[in-house]
Design an enzyme around this catalytic site. Structure first.
Site, PDB file in Angstrom:
ATOM      1  CD  GLN A 213      41.347  21.181  47.625  1.00 11.21           C
ATOM      2  OE1 GLN A 213      41.529  20.541  46.616  1.00 11.21           O
ATOM      3  NE2 GLN A 213      40.233  21.058  48.334  1.00 11.21           N
ATOM      4  CG  PHE A 244      37.941  21.776  41.110  1.00 11.92           C
ATOM      5  CD1 PHE A 244      36.857  22.632  41.304  1.00 11.92           C
ATOM      6  CD2 PHE A 244      38.904  22.147  40.181  1.00 11.92           C
ATOM      7  CE1 PHE A 244      36.733  23.810  40.579  1.00 11.92           C
ATOM      8  CE2 PHE A 244      38.786  23.335  39.455  1.00 11.92           C
ATOM      9  CZ  PHE A 244      37.706  24.159  39.655  1.00 11.92           C
ATOM     10  CD  GLU A 248      40.256  16.675  51.552  1.00 12.29           C
ATOM     11  OE1 GLU A 248      39.346  16.917  50.749  1.00 12.29           O
ATOM     12  OE2 GLU A 248      40.045  16.141  52.663  1.00 12.29           O
ATOM     13  NE  ARG A 326      30.937  14.546  52.539  1.00  8.21           N
ATOM     14  CZ  ARG A 326      30.226  15.458  53.201  1.00  8.21           C
ATOM     15  NH1 ARG A 326      29.077  15.888  52.728  1.00  8.21           N
ATOM     16  NH2 ARG A 326      30.660  15.959  54.338  1.00  8.21           N
ATOM     17  NE  ARG A 358      32.252  22.693  43.060  1.00 13.58           N
ATOM     18  CZ  ARG A 358      32.390  23.769  42.302  1.00 13.58           C
ATOM     19  NH1 ARG A 358      32.961  23.672  41.122  1.00 13.58           N
ATOM     20  NH2 ARG A 358      31.960  24.944  42.709  1.00 13.58           N
ATOM     21  CG  PHE A 360      34.603  13.911  50.121  1.00 14.06           C
ATOM     22  CD1 PHE A 360      35.920  14.184  49.821  1.00 14.06           C
ATOM     23  CD2 PHE A 360      34.339  13.117  51.230  1.00 14.06           C
ATOM     24  CE1 PHE A 360      36.952  13.695  50.612  1.00 14.06           C
ATOM     25  CE2 PHE A 360      35.366  12.618  52.032  1.00 14.06           C
ATOM     26  CZ  PHE A 360      36.668  12.915  51.718  1.00 14.06           C
ATOM     27  CB  THR A 458      31.836  12.396  57.565  1.00 15.12           C
ATOM     28  OG1 THR A 458      32.951  12.019  56.761  1.00 15.12           O
ATOM     29  CG2 THR A 458      30.708  12.872  56.667  1.00 15.12           C
ATOM     30  CB  ALA A 527      33.854  19.139  53.999  1.00 12.30           C
ATOM     31  CD  GLU A 728      32.262  19.319  48.802  1.00 12.13           C
ATOM     32  OE1 GLU A 728      31.980  19.678  49.964  1.00 12.13           O
ATOM     33  OE2 GLU A 728      32.783  18.226  48.549  1.00 12.13           O
TER      34      GLU A 728
HETATM   35  N1  MTE Z   1      35.549  26.747  43.199  1.00 11.76           N
HETATM   36  C1  MTE Z   1      36.639  27.055  42.487  1.00 11.76           C
HETATM   37  N2  MTE Z   1      36.601  28.154  41.710  1.00 11.76           N
HETATM   38  N3  MTE Z   1      37.757  26.291  42.509  1.00 11.76           N
HETATM   39  C2  MTE Z   1      37.828  25.150  43.270  1.00 11.76           C
HETATM   40  O1  MTE Z   1      38.855  24.469  43.285  1.00 11.76           O
HETATM   41  N4  MTE Z   1      36.650  23.657  44.844  1.00 11.76           N
HETATM   42  C3  MTE Z   1      35.344  23.170  45.290  1.00 11.76           C
HETATM   43  C4  MTE Z   1      34.465  24.339  45.729  1.00 11.76           C
HETATM   44  N5  MTE Z   1      34.464  25.369  44.734  1.00 11.76           N
HETATM   45  C5  MTE Z   1      36.677  24.785  44.046  1.00 11.76           C
HETATM   46  C6  MTE Z   1      35.552  25.646  43.990  1.00 11.76           C
HETATM   47  C7  MTE Z   1      35.427  22.229  46.404  1.00 11.76           C
HETATM   48  S1  MTE Z   1      35.757  20.625  46.068  1.00 11.76           S
HETATM   49  C8  MTE Z   1      35.222  22.608  47.698  1.00 11.76           C
HETATM   50  S2  MTE Z   1      35.216  21.489  48.953  1.00 11.76           S
HETATM   51  C9  MTE Z   1      34.986  24.006  48.057  1.00 11.76           C
HETATM   52  O2  MTE Z   1      35.014  24.865  46.930  1.00 11.76           O
HETATM   53  C10 MTE Z   1      36.067  24.425  49.042  1.00 11.76           C
HETATM   54  O3  MTE Z   1      35.990  25.743  49.391  1.00 11.76           O
HETATM   55  P1  MTE Z   1      34.958  26.318  50.475  1.00 11.76           P
HETATM   56  O4  MTE Z   1      34.902  25.346  51.601  1.00 11.76           O
HETATM   57  O5  MTE Z   1      35.564  27.604  50.851  1.00 11.76           O
HETATM   58  O6  MTE Z   1      33.654  26.441  49.768  1.00 11.76           O
HETATM   59  N1  HPA Z   2      34.534  16.070  52.872  1.00 15.56           N
HETATM   60  C1  HPA Z   2      35.573  16.554  52.179  1.00 15.56           C
HETATM   61  N2  HPA Z   2      36.819  16.297  52.479  1.00 15.56           N
HETATM   62  C2  HPA Z   2      37.062  15.517  53.528  1.00 15.56           C
HETATM   63  C3  HPA Z   2      36.026  14.985  54.288  1.00 15.56           C
HETATM   64  C4  HPA Z   2      34.696  15.272  53.946  1.00 15.56           C
HETATM   65  O1  HPA Z   2      33.717  14.831  54.574  1.00 15.56           O
HETATM   66  N3  HPA Z   2      36.586  14.243  55.262  1.00 15.56           N
HETATM   67  C5  HPA Z   2      37.915  14.320  55.063  1.00 15.56           C
HETATM   68  N4  HPA Z   2      38.210  15.097  54.039  1.00 15.56           N
HETATM   69 MO1  MOS Z   3      36.183  19.425  48.233  1.00 19.19          MO
HETATM   70  S1  MOS Z   3      36.029  17.596  47.350  1.00 19.19           S
HETATM   71  O1  MOS Z   3      35.722  18.733  49.803  1.00 19.19           O
HETATM   72  O2  MOS Z   3      37.877  19.581  48.318  1.00 19.19           O
END
Ligand code: MTE
Ligand code: HPA
Ligand code: MOS
Length: 869
Positions: A213, A244, A248, A326, A358, A360, A458, A527, A728
């Protein structure tokens, strides 16, 4: 140059609306046909070597000697890597130090990476990795987060937030309740495990294909371990098979190991972890031990609260500072607390370093206040929904969070009203009470829980993004940005934004893989802010190109710039039009630059962590869910019968993707709170290292009646096309399932007891919670009153659940799968419904390798909350 398609008549033939349309995921067909290429599917370089990791066998102690002769001599082995072979940095901690790439002298958790080996085949590498001879001086591991807190062993210092005077409010409140809540962790269980392929370049640089990620951080860390400039490392991520949060920070070590072995051998190296190694080596959602003390009035209105969240962080800081923050930022969830003090602790344990997942930390924080809401409701004898509504943010002077951000544009009042009506909450509540009164064993439960989730990293600096758009002379558009695709639909949403800007069909936009040489210095896709940030950056790039084209065409045709308009797949210039491609060709011949970068940084946000005050979040995403469960109170088995969700995504960019995210997030959240149980033994060995023992929800666990609707209201903050982040927030809607389970259990005591129910609320835990409630309030159940409820007196272990006996876990899994299909009414008449031998066999706390076992928790349920009046 290619010939162009004929120009549509002036006024155009196509109306182009890209944003707001339900469009399939750009890779949907590739996903379902198996044609989507993940790192392990890429064409392999002819010189490719395969790597494997050697893991430690103790959780804590010193390494006396490491003999790798047999590893080196094993068939097919080309290179072995230890910490001493790393030319550059050896600590790859993402924010703070503490994450040695490989164990050196000290072992901090069981399954820690000790060395890596590269061989001609994957099997050879994996076999060789098992041949190391290691002598350890083992020490007693620290595994309990509360013990760590008592000993002040933290990976980062404690942090506090406060507003008003919580102590004073609690000392004068008419009613005070307190309780502890244990919250389990969660394995990410991305379908594609951690994988990287490093390919050495002729200039001493490295090209890395990885499932991460955070490609920019992989680039930085690979450069640092190799001791070469960042500019010599390129990282590419086309897609992940799920991240998920687990990719990261924790994809980086494997990219670094592959790159180091590639450097050492001069050959391409691929490292793909087998599932069991992935589960041992990588961090999970933080387990938490939370506590509340709340003061409230006769109506159940909060007057003050002291909330404590203790995260089990594992052996290193990783992202735990921000994750526990968080959790603290979400310990209020949707509720105004007039006087509040929140403390957050980051416990060290000899465990893998827990990481982003997801939400966090937000989900773990929310659990404590949602638990308090249910407990208060039972204390004052109200429907929990009414207590929740009473305590929502809103009304004069009731909008300030514990971190002093105002809750603006709060939708929850209206959203909950709508959901309450559309889900038929009140009538179903009545029906359930009637059902339960007539059903001694099977009990139904119902709960509505809200979500208010803060959107922004954050850490302020992470709230930035870049994009790169090229226009080609046939009118096709190539899009690149810093966000990564993990299945969430980021790529298509950003492409929709670009198509909308140019007013061309979506198919005209080609999506390309995320690469650090196209857009540099990017933030992780995390995030939930991927679309907010990268969509805005791409819009910025598109607008730059539109401005250039408009200025050129206006000057060429002698019309005002304002009369050049992008519409219907064409560009109108005053009273005539060019096709998009014609305009691009004309611009090309006039030497107009047809490539642009874009940039975005989130406005308005700031946070002073020393004061714990500020505006960490640009806006909030809201939602609510109603869950109805049915529990077999003699076995603890249950199923989710129906779920109704109303969720706020602002003005949806893509309702199909958004609803998919809501459904997926909810089910993943339900798994976290119900069936997904991580077990470590007393030596700190993770016992659940595969799907046979670690149960993620199956298709059959989804409720048969699943109603998801979008609360369609444009964001009042200036986000991309007024949409809201969706990744999330829906995860936390699943708290309604847990709350509904407690509701069903509470019915055993006519809702006068608020049962303890630690998570995951497996059938075992639900069973014991039922027993505990029955013990306090003998109920006309098949069990003779009170018998078999005091587990602390009997010492025989419950064989079905001892952690060192994996077989019964499988049995349990079978039972659960059956339960998911149909929950049969109990076959026996009242009074004959129990298998005595089973009911009297306790879940033993005495097992030496399970210090935090269920029985112990049941035994210490002295803080069972009861009507205080
Ligand atoms: N959806 C799918 N299908 N697969 C994933 O790994 N990760 C989740 C969410 N939805 C995830 C998912 C998490 S932890 C985050 S932070 C967000 O997607 C990240 O993507 P976005 O910022 O584009 O929503
Ligand atoms: N959310 C998700 N991932 C992150 C954050 C947060 O606030 N800060 C650093 N990595
Ligand atoms: Mo999602 S836990 O912020 O990758």
């Amino acid at each position: 140059m290619r010939s162009l398609p004929p120009l549509a008549s002036n006024g155009g033939t196509v109306t182009v609306h890209s944003t707001g349309e339900a469009r399939a995921h750009d890779s949907a067909v590739l996903h379902v046909s198996g044609a989507a290429r993940y790192v392990d599917d890429l064409t392999e370089p002819s010189d490719l070597l395969h790597a494997a990791v050697g893991l430690t066998e103790i959780a804590c102690g010193a390494i006396r000697s490491l003999d790798l002769d047999a590893v080196k001599a094993a068939s097919g082995v080309v290179a072995v890597l230890t910490l001493a072979d790393v030319p550059g940095h050896t600590d790859i901690g993402p924010v703070f130090p503490g994450d040695p790439l490989l164990a050196g002298e000290r072992v901090k958790y069981h399954g820690q990476a000790l060395f890596a080996v590269a061989a001609e085949s994957q099997l050879q590498a994996r076999r060789a990795a098992r041949l190391a001879k290691v002598e350890y001086a083992a020490e007693t591991p620290l595994l309990d987060a509360l013990q760590a807190k008592a000993e002040e062993r933290f990976v980062r210092p404690p942090h506090h937030m406060r507003r008003g005077d919580a102590e004073e409010a609690l000392s004068t409140a008419p009613h005070v309740l307190e309780a502890n809540q244990q919250i389990g962790g969660q394995e990410h269980f991305y379908l594609e495990g951690q994988v990287s392929m490093a390919i050495p370049q002729e200039d001493g640089g490295m090209l890395v294909h990885t499932s991460s990620q955070h490609p920019s951080e992989v680039q930085k860390l690979v450069a640092e371990v190799l001791a070469i400039p960042l500019a010599k490392v390129t990282v590419e991520v086309r897609r992940m098979g799920g991240g998920f949060g687990g990719k990261e920070t924790q994809a980086a070590p494997f990219a670094c190991l592959a790159a180091l072995l590639a450097r050492k051998t001069g050959r391409a190296v691929k490292l793909r972890l087998p599932r069991a190694d992935d589960m041992r080596l990588t961090g999970k959602r933080h387990p938490f031990c939370n506590r509340y003390r709340v003061g409230f009035d006769d109506d159940g209105r909060l007057l003050g609260a002291e909330l404590e969240v203790v995260g089990n962080c594992g052996h290193s800081p990783d992202l735990s500072d921000a994750i526990v923050d968080r959790a603290m930022f979400h310990a209020d969830n949707a509720y105004f607390i007039p006087n509040v003090a929140i403390s957050g602790y980051r416990s060290f344990t000899n465990c893998v370093s827990h990481t982003a997942f997801r939400g966090f930390g937000g989900p773990q924080g929310m659990m404590i206040i949602e638990r308090a809401m249910d407990d208060i409701a039972r204390a004052v004898g109200k429907d929990p929904l009414d207590v929740r509504k009473l305590n929502l943010y809103g009304g004069p002077g009731r909008d300030l969070t514990p971190y002093h951000q105002r809750v603006e544009h709060n939708l929850l009042g209206e959203l909950i009203e709508r959901l309450e009506t559309s889900s038929d909450y009140r009538a179903r509540r009545e029906a359930i009470r009637a059902y339960n009164a007539a059903s001694p064993v099977l009990k139904k439960g119902l709960a509505l829980t809200p979500v208010k989730f803060g959107i922004s990293f954050t850490a302020q600096h992470l709230n930035q993004a870049g994009a790169l758009i090229h226009l080609y002379t046939d009118g096709s558009i190539q899009l690149n940005h810093g966000g990564t695709e993990m299945g969430q639909g980021l790529y298509i949403k950003v492409a929709q934004v670009v198509a909308e800007e140019f007013q061309v069909p979506l198919e005209q936009v080609t999506i390309t893989a995320t690469r650090t040489d196209k857009v540099p210095n990017t933030s992780p896709t995390a995030a939930s802010s991927g679309t907010d940030l990268n969509g805005m950056a791409a819009r910025d790039a598109a607008r730059t190109l539109k401005r250039r084209l408009a200025e050129f065409l206006a000057e060429r045709d002698g019309v005002p710039v304002a009369s050049v308009r992008f519409e219907h797949g064409q560009i109108r210039i005053g009273d005539h039009a060019l096709s998009f491609a014609e305009a691009i060709q004309a611009a090309y011949f006039a030497r107009v630059q047809l490539s642009a970068t874009g940039f975005y940084r989130t406005p308005k946000i700031h946070y002073d962590r020393d004061k714990a005050e500020g505006r960490p979040f640009f806006y909030y995403a809201f939602g609510a869910a109603v869950s109805e469960v049915e529990v077999d109170t003699l076995t603890g088995e249950y199923r989710l019968l129906r779920a109704d969700i109303l969720h706020d995504v602002g003005r949806s960019l893509n309702p199909a993707i958004d609803i998919g995210q809501i459904e997926g997030g909810f089910i993943q959240g339900m798994g976290w709170l119900t069936s997904e149980e991580l077990r470590w033994d007393a030596e700190g060995h993770l016992l659940t290292v595969g799907p046979a023992t670690y149960k993620i929800p199956a298709a059959s666990d989804a409720p048969e009646d699943f109603r998801v609707a979008l609360f369609d209201r444009p964001n009042e903050e200036d986000s991309v096309y007024l949409s809201k982040a969706v990744g999330e927030p829906p995860f936390m809607l699943a708290i309604s399932v847990w709350s509904a389970l407690r509701d069903a259990i509470a019915s055993l005591a006519d809702y006068r007891v608020s049962p303890n129910l630690d998570t995951p609320a497996t059938p075992e835990r639900v069973f014991w919670a039922c027993e505990a409630v029955r013990g306090k309030h003998p109920h006309p159940s098949p069990l003779p009153g009170g018998e078999g409820t005091d587990r602390s007196r009997t010492g025989t272990p419950h064989s079905a659940a001892t952690p060192d006996n994996p077989l019964p876990l499988r049995e349990r899994a079978g039972v659960r799968a059956a339960a998911a299909r149909a929950l049969p009414p109990h076959p026996l008449p009242e009074g004959e419904g129990t298998d005595r031998s089973r009911a009297e066999t306790p879940y033993s706390a005495a097992t030496p390798d399970n210090p935090l076992s269920l029985r112990e928790r049941v035994g210490v349920r002295a803080n069972q909350t009861e009507n205080p009046s």
